[in-house]
Design an enzyme around this catalytic site. Sequence first.
Site, PDB file in Angstrom:
ATOM      1  N   GLN A  50      15.608 -76.940  47.308  1.00 59.57           N
ATOM      2  CA  GLN A  50      16.480 -77.730  46.448  1.00 59.57           C
ATOM      3  C   GLN A  50      15.893 -79.080  46.053  1.00 59.57           C
ATOM      4  O   GLN A  50      16.315 -79.663  45.059  1.00 59.57           O
ATOM      5  CB  GLN A  50      17.838 -77.915  47.139  1.00 59.57           C
ATOM      6  CG  GLN A  50      18.548 -76.582  47.326  1.00 59.57           C
ATOM      7  CD  GLN A  50      19.896 -76.740  47.991  1.00 59.57           C
ATOM      8  OE1 GLN A  50      19.995 -76.710  49.202  1.00 59.57           O
ATOM      9  NE2 GLN A  50      20.943 -76.917  47.213  1.00 59.57           N
ATOM     10  N   HIS A  70      10.935 -67.254  38.532  1.00 58.05           N
ATOM     11  CA  HIS A  70       9.846 -66.848  37.639  1.00 58.05           C
ATOM     12  C   HIS A  70      10.062 -65.460  37.031  1.00 58.05           C
ATOM     13  O   HIS A  70       9.565 -65.166  35.957  1.00 58.05           O
ATOM     14  CB  HIS A  70       8.505 -66.898  38.393  1.00 58.05           C
ATOM     15  CG  HIS A  70       8.247 -68.249  39.000  1.00 58.05           C
ATOM     16  ND1 HIS A  70       7.537 -68.444  40.153  1.00 58.05           N
ATOM     17  CD2 HIS A  70       8.653 -69.481  38.609  1.00 58.05           C
ATOM     18  CE1 HIS A  70       7.509 -69.733  40.454  1.00 58.05           C
ATOM     19  NE2 HIS A  70       8.175 -70.379  39.524  1.00 58.05           N
ATOM     20  N   ASP A  83      11.075 -75.369  40.605  1.00 57.66           N
ATOM     21  CA  ASP A  83       9.630 -75.555  40.416  1.00 57.66           C
ATOM     22  C   ASP A  83       9.215 -77.007  40.666  1.00 57.66           C
ATOM     23  O   ASP A  83       8.185 -77.272  41.283  1.00 57.66           O
ATOM     24  CB  ASP A  83       9.202 -75.149  38.995  1.00 57.66           C
ATOM     25  CG  ASP A  83       9.118 -73.635  38.830  1.00 57.66           C
ATOM     26  OD1 ASP A  83       9.400 -72.917  39.816  1.00 57.66           O
ATOM     27  OD2 ASP A  83       8.788 -73.173  37.720  1.00 57.66           O
ATOM     28  N   ARG A 108      18.356 -84.515  57.895  1.00 54.80           N
ATOM     29  CA  ARG A 108      18.252 -83.069  58.104  1.00 54.80           C
ATOM     30  C   ARG A 108      17.543 -82.471  56.891  1.00 54.80           C
ATOM     31  O   ARG A 108      18.021 -82.621  55.760  1.00 54.80           O
ATOM     32  CB  ARG A 108      19.659 -82.476  58.270  1.00 54.80           C
ATOM     33  CG  ARG A 108      19.680 -80.991  58.340  1.00 54.80           C
ATOM     34  CD  ARG A 108      21.064 -80.391  58.626  1.00 54.80           C
ATOM     35  NE  ARG A 108      20.904 -78.951  58.590  1.00 54.80           N
ATOM     36  CZ  ARG A 108      21.498 -78.129  57.726  1.00 54.80           C
ATOM     37  NH1 ARG A 108      22.382 -78.578  56.851  1.00 54.80           N
ATOM     38  NH2 ARG A 108      21.219 -76.844  57.731  1.00 54.80           N
ATOM     39  N   HIS A 153      15.934 -72.166  55.538  1.00 57.33           N
ATOM     40  CA  HIS A 153      17.076 -72.481  54.680  1.00 57.33           C
ATOM     41  C   HIS A 153      16.956 -71.613  53.425  1.00 57.33           C
ATOM     42  O   HIS A 153      16.717 -72.098  52.324  1.00 57.33           O
ATOM     43  CB  HIS A 153      17.108 -73.981  54.353  1.00 57.33           C
ATOM     44  CG  HIS A 153      18.442 -74.472  53.863  1.00 57.33           C
ATOM     45  ND1 HIS A 153      19.120 -75.514  54.451  1.00 57.33           N
ATOM     46  CD2 HIS A 153      19.222 -74.060  52.849  1.00 57.33           C
ATOM     47  CE1 HIS A 153      20.268 -75.726  53.801  1.00 57.33           C
ATOM     48  NE2 HIS A 153      20.349 -74.856  52.824  1.00 57.33           N
ATOM     49  N   ASN A 198      19.797 -71.637  58.660  1.00 59.26           N
ATOM     50  CA  ASN A 198      20.907 -72.279  57.989  1.00 59.26           C
ATOM     51  C   ASN A 198      21.773 -71.229  57.315  1.00 59.26           C
ATOM     52  O   ASN A 198      21.290 -70.466  56.480  1.00 59.26           O
ATOM     53  CB  ASN A 198      20.402 -73.246  56.911  1.00 59.26           C
ATOM     54  CG  ASN A 198      21.562 -73.820  56.116  1.00 59.26           C
ATOM     55  OD1 ASN A 198      22.292 -74.669  56.615  1.00 59.26           O
ATOM     56  ND2 ASN A 198      21.765 -73.334  54.899  1.00 59.26           N
ATOM     57  N   GLU A 199      23.049 -71.199  57.673  1.00 56.61           N
ATOM     58  CA  GLU A 199      24.034 -70.351  57.003  1.00 56.61           C
ATOM     59  C   GLU A 199      23.609 -68.890  56.902  1.00 56.61           C
ATOM     60  O   GLU A 199      23.471 -68.342  55.799  1.00 56.61           O
ATOM     61  CB  GLU A 199      24.354 -70.899  55.595  1.00 56.61           C
ATOM     62  CG  GLU A 199      24.935 -72.301  55.623  1.00 56.61           C
ATOM     63  CD  GLU A 199      25.460 -72.763  54.256  1.00 56.61           C
ATOM     64  OE1 GLU A 199      25.296 -72.029  53.268  1.00 56.61           O
ATOM     65  OE2 GLU A 199      26.039 -73.856  54.201  1.00 56.61           O
ATOM     66  N   ASN A 339      28.688 -76.091  58.850  1.00 55.32           N
ATOM     67  CA  ASN A 339      28.716 -76.565  57.463  1.00 55.32           C
ATOM     68  C   ASN A 339      30.094 -76.263  56.911  1.00 55.32           C
ATOM     69  O   ASN A 339      30.526 -75.104  56.932  1.00 55.32           O
ATOM     70  CB  ASN A 339      27.683 -75.830  56.604  1.00 55.32           C
ATOM     71  CG  ASN A 339      26.257 -76.239  56.930  1.00 55.32           C
ATOM     72  OD1 ASN A 339      26.025 -77.124  57.755  1.00 55.32           O
ATOM     73  ND2 ASN A 339      25.296 -75.588  56.283  1.00 55.32           N
ATOM     74  N   TYR A 341      33.141 -77.094  53.765  1.00 47.10           N
ATOM     75  CA  TYR A 341      33.463 -77.677  52.466  1.00 47.10           C
ATOM     76  C   TYR A 341      34.939 -77.580  52.117  1.00 47.10           C
ATOM     77  O   TYR A 341      35.519 -78.491  51.580  1.00 47.10           O
ATOM     78  CB  TYR A 341      32.607 -77.024  51.368  1.00 47.10           C
ATOM     79  CG  TYR A 341      31.142 -77.413  51.478  1.00 47.10           C
ATOM     80  CD1 TYR A 341      30.678 -78.581  50.881  1.00 47.10           C
ATOM     81  CD2 TYR A 341      30.239 -76.639  52.202  1.00 47.10           C
ATOM     82  CE1 TYR A 341      29.342 -78.964  50.998  1.00 47.10           C
ATOM     83  CE2 TYR A 341      28.904 -77.020  52.328  1.00 47.10           C
ATOM     84  CZ  TYR A 341      28.466 -78.181  51.729  1.00 47.10           C
ATOM     85  OH  TYR A 341      27.162 -78.567  51.860  1.00 47.10           O
ATOM     86  N   GLU A 409      26.819 -80.131  57.356  1.00 47.07           N
ATOM     87  CA  GLU A 409      26.960 -80.303  55.902  1.00 47.07           C
ATOM     88  C   GLU A 409      28.423 -80.521  55.573  1.00 47.07           C
ATOM     89  O   GLU A 409      29.299 -79.855  56.134  1.00 47.07           O
ATOM     90  CB  GLU A 409      26.509 -79.057  55.112  1.00 47.07           C
ATOM     91  CG  GLU A 409      25.020 -78.879  55.021  1.00 47.07           C
ATOM     92  CD  GLU A 409      24.611 -77.665  54.192  1.00 47.07           C
ATOM     93  OE1 GLU A 409      25.364 -77.248  53.285  1.00 47.07           O
ATOM     94  OE2 GLU A 409      23.521 -77.135  54.468  1.00 47.07           O
TER      95      GLU A 409
END
Length: 511
Positions: A50, A70, A83, A108, A153, A198-199, A339, A341, A409
């Site tokens: 990310q 791609h 990219d 993190r 991740h 992660n997750e 995590n 939300y 998160e």
Amino acid sequence: MSWLSASLVLAFLFQQSWSDKSFEHLFSEDVSNISFPDNFIWGYASAAYQVEGGWDADGKSESIWDYDAHNHPDWFPEGQNGDVACDAYHKTDVDIDLLVYQGVKAYRFSISWPRVLPTGLVDNINEAGIAYYKDLITKLRANNIEPIVTMHHWDHPRILEEQGGFLNESLIVPAFVDYATLLWERFGDDVKWWTTFNEPKQTCGGGYDYGGISPQVRLSGVGGYICGHNVLKAHAKAYRVYDQKFRATQNGKVSMVIDTSWHEPASDSAEDIEASERQNLFHYGWFADPIVFGDYPEVMRQRVDERSRLQNLPASRLPYFTDEEKEELKGSYDYLAINMYTTDLAKWKDDDPIGDPSMSDDVSVTTYQPDDWEKTVTDWFKVVPWGARHLVRWIANRYGDGKGIIVTENGYHDNGNNLEDLDTRGRYHKLYLSNLNDAMYKDGVNLIGYIAWSLMNDVEWYAGWLVNLGHYHVDFYSPERTRTPKQSSVYYKKVVTTNCLVDVCEPAPRK
Ligand SMILES: *[C@@H]1O[C@H](CO)[C@@H](O)[C@H](O)[C@H]1NC(C)=O
Ligand SMILES: *[C@@H]1O[C@H](CO)[C@@H](O)[C@H](O)[C@H]1NC(C)=O
């Protein structure tokens, strides 16, 4: 009773029970004025794909996400992929300065597996990739910022995916254990907080079952469980390598980051309470039960076994652990990580019919968010601060919190461009933190840290930068990728440097 009148009665009963629990009193704007403890771990989180960019820099190979960008550019908003992303690969000093300015104690981030191991395997170590992370870790340490490092991740090397990825046990389990071992050899003296995955619910559910994230293998009701089984085995074996080879000298902590929404019973009925528990166990418990207790939640085992039998399958779609594997898994964590939300309501429903398998049919729970709950730009994401308190309380009750719980998160979705986000993103963090503060001081939950997602806008996977959560805006159209503070960064800086959510706080109670 005719079919019509029966369904009318049913509809009426549904409406009745939908309205027999009021949530209004839980949506409080009151904010706790009790200080967080001095040693509370405040941080920011990110993930390699990310933010880093440099997708083929200095010997890095394609991750599964690079491959999608791609080969399936239409899966991303035009040109919005990883990219270059935030170009963090070339901006370590800029980002360290921001972290120092913000006053956080922890950062993190994740290591890109194909950046350090372009073939996925340890027979080909990319020293330039190692050097990038070494530099980042050294500079964090020099500024008293604790690195919290994620090993996976979502972005494993594409070359491993070509041989089955997380569905191929004989490939992925040893490859991951070797990769983890290499990271401890190279970075373990300077990194004390680790998470293997992660997750995994997203990696496995989204990646290999119902779709939504790379590599989008669709094996409904089957692929997710196989992937999850291999993730858990890889985690446990790596954890035991840490025990045997590194713990005595490095003395770090290793865990797995698990994500879930909180699922609140839609009413006070026994059925809805059971539905909520089942939904929470199929989501958080899928991974937390094995690493804490050594096996899947009983309700998951029973339901998937039974439904597989009714589907005339020769074996359960949920694989079994051997006794030896259960031993390796049991207790393979040094802290719990979540995590979070948002929150859904969970409502009991009759078992879904036996048809083509799916994970959601295995659970058979209706989940929804009432229309009058506060919206963000994202469909599934409403602002439900009290759910944070209920979730960590549930985790502490089921798993124990003696080793500590970290929110790894938490953050707020908008289009990323509003710099005046005090009343939206700032308020979101304030209200979630206030509820977490209540969980600590009113419910006695041993919460030891909070890591906001995220320092800056980034590539939100297939959403590109159309959806974002950063406390800093990033100009993705400038070669400089200029970072500009939003008001939320000012508020978060105040919180992390004073341990206080409001202007003046009472001191933290002594333990
Ligand atoms: C699974 O991995 C093994 C070991 O690397 C490899 O020999 C095998 O071909 C892989 N299976 C598939 C289906 O790609
Ligand atoms: C914190 O809030 C309580 C309850 O509203 C209030 O009595 C107290 O004076 C406040 N403390 C400070 C330092 O403002």
